[in-house]
Motif scaffolding. Sequence first.
Motif, mmCIF file in Angstrom:
data_model
loop_
_atom_site.group_PDB
_atom_site.id
_atom_site.type_symbol
_atom_site.label_atom_id
_atom_site.label_comp_id
_atom_site.label_asym_id
_atom_site.label_seq_id
_atom_site.Cartn_x
_atom_site.Cartn_y
_atom_site.Cartn_z
ATOM 1 N N ALA A 217 43.752 -5.732 6.908
ATOM 2 C CA ALA A 217 44.370 -4.541 7.559
ATOM 3 C C ALA A 217 43.986 -3.084 6.842
ATOM 4 C CB ALA A 217 46.024 -4.345 7.054
ATOM 5 N N VAL B 293 49.567 3.219 1.510
ATOM 6 C CA VAL B 293 50.467 2.088 1.296
ATOM 7 C C VAL B 293 49.888 0.619 0.973
ATOM 8 C CG1 VAL B 293 52.514 0.731 2.363
ATOM 9 C CG2 VAL B 293 52.262 3.619 2.705
ATOM 10 N N LEU B 294 49.138 0.090 1.893
ATOM 11 C CA LEU B 294 48.397 -1.175 1.834
ATOM 12 C C LEU B 294 47.633 -1.251 0.447
ATOM 13 C CD1 LEU B 294 46.990 -1.559 5.315
ATOM 14 C CD2 LEU B 294 48.500 -2.734 4.392
ATOM 15 N N SER C 265 42.107 0.202 8.476
ATOM 16 C CA SER C 265 42.534 1.461 8.168
ATOM 17 C C SER C 265 41.225 2.379 7.449
ATOM 18 C CB SER C 265 43.516 1.671 7.282
ATOM 19 O OG SER C 265 43.651 1.020 6.154
ATOM 20 N N VAL D 97 48.989 4.788 5.793
ATOM 21 C CA VAL D 97 48.655 3.735 5.886
ATOM 22 C C VAL D 97 48.042 2.932 4.854
ATOM 23 C CG1 VAL D 97 47.834 1.558 7.493
ATOM 24 C CG2 VAL D 97 49.295 3.572 8.320
ATOM 25 N N PRO D 98 46.454 3.314 4.859
ATOM 26 C CA PRO D 98 45.497 2.694 3.645
ATOM 27 C C PRO D 98 46.325 2.815 2.276
ATOM 28 C CG PRO D 98 44.493 4.710 4.754
ATOM 29 C CD PRO D 98 45.892 4.409 5.558
ATOM 30 N N VAL E 227 44.739 6.339 12.650
ATOM 31 C CA VAL E 227 45.440 5.916 11.510
ATOM 32 C C VAL E 227 46.026 6.955 10.323
ATOM 33 C CG1 VAL E 227 45.514 3.883 9.840
ATOM 34 C CG2 VAL E 227 44.258 3.713 11.807
ATOM 35 N N TYR F 16 39.122 5.585 9.055
ATOM 36 C CA TYR F 16 38.979 6.861 8.475
ATOM 37 C C TYR F 16 37.814 7.274 8.308
ATOM 38 C CZ TYR F 16 39.214 10.069 4.453
ATOM 39 O OH TYR F 16 39.006 11.187 3.815
ATOM 40 N N GLY G 214 44.124 0.307 17.889
ATOM 41 C CA GLY G 214 44.526 -0.114 16.684
ATOM 42 C C GLY G 214 44.393 -1.570 16.821
#
Length: 570
Positions: free
Chosen positions: A548, A321-322, A552, A318-319, A314, A556, A130
């Motif tokens: 970021a 939220v981003l 992510s 995460v993606p 990941v 994926y 990561g």
Amino acid sequence: MVGVSTRVAGLVGVVALVGLLPWLSGEDPARRLLRARSAEQAPTAEALAAIRADLGLESGPSGLLGAWASGVLRGDLGVSWVSGTDVLPSVLGGLQVSLGLMAAALLVALAVAAVLVLPVLVRGRGTSGGVAAMLAAVPEFLLATLLLIVAGVWLGLLPTSGWAGPAHLVLPALALGVPAGGLLGRLVADALPAVLDERWVELWRGAGVRRARVAAAALRRVLPPLLPQFGMVAVGLTGGAVAVETVFAIPGLGRTAIGAAKSQDLPLLQGAVLVLLALGLAVGALAAWLRRVLLGPGLRDAGLTLPAPRPVRVPVAVPVVLAAVLVAVIGWGLLRDPYAVHTAARLADPSPAHPLGTDALGRDVLARLGHGAASTVGTAAAVCLAGGLLGLALGFLPSLAAGLADIANALPPVMVGVLVAAALGPGPGGAALAVALVSWPPLAAHAAALVQEVRAAAFLRAQRAIGAPPLWILTRHVLPAVAAPVARHAVLRLPGVALALASLGFLGLGAQPPSPEWGLLLDGTADYVERAPVAALAPAIALALLAALAVSLSAYTRRTDLTKEPHVAA
């Protein structure tokens, strides 16, 4: 043979385009030269005729290309349109600086990669995937700007511009080397665990072979298939160096090319681009030679491949939220006016009226972030659509695609942007075209792997056996199985394409003021970072969030569609 012929044809085509730069814009080259030398002089027929006679423009594009090519073969790159001096000394001087910067950046990259790979060699497993992915995704121009602001302006530790000694080399080398080291470390760290699980490693350890020797043998096993990608990383340093040289005012070849494009000094631009292209191809050839040396004569023609890498894990959140944060900021900014000027509130601190403060003209930073993202994402979506369609088409012609991909990979987006800007002028359309021209190879490789897999399926052999027409098989079976994964791959590359567009905007090759494009915003913030740090750093933070998100989504993608794509072929 098809791949070799396409490589040769592509190289000849690129060289011809460079040679024909004075004619590609559709504007009279004599008029352009007159404007470059003296903007005040009227373009009279006599003045234009004198320039055409002096430079041999009367012979037309073919004659000019022939004269330029013959001059290149003699080591003569022509005369600068602006300064009137020979181009070759300027190009060689810039090349010397750029090679020094590249060497320092490679040392930094190897050091970063070693730190990321060492835990895998020691424990057989690593948790740095990561971190490596994050480092690899940081755009060089963004890291260069942050290093300049923090280490150069705020802390005053190192020089922020010029090329006068080793101290001036540190920040540029870090800006170039850290992302490259993250990518190199990720490539090796991804492949090592599977190699360390191979049977020969267990036998060596059982025989009492020292750990250091096993690690060295594992690296020897990993490196040959990865060396072509290492070469692409080194080629990428030439493209990244353009932005880094601009940020730190380094008189390298990339900055020379940018300056020549902006001043329309086409002979100087031709020489700089030609040398950069030759440098990229030479690095690729060196990587291929090193691979052959490491393989040795016994394995030189073998189909040596690496085991599929373990994906970077990941969490799905995460993606999500981003993306939610970016959408919220963009949506909020779209509700505000990005062009309204409030001279009484210039460089204002964040407040309810201006949540992220204002810029040097008193314009709302949040509004400009929102509207700039909307235009950038829209352009990136169009580029991804074009790249997906081109990649899908070339996936059915793997030999042709492989040859063209080598040429595309040897030209970083920044250098293509320089060429397009020289021919068409800087603008969002030219930036989109530049990124589209070099963004299709991964999609074409993915499509080719899927086409090969589908065509080898047993049910298709049965369809052919019962007499199904090839067109029916193509439209009913092959295309549906290939198009959907490639389309998802293209969509997931959207953040990376947006970052590439932002890098061209940062260099002044994309959208022009007063556009609120993110690269332009970042370019204009360093001047007032001490007075209004929030407003100045807001574009950098937004670009970091976008990087970021790209990481992510890339992870994926690797866990889903791209698991069908061969990792590395010998």
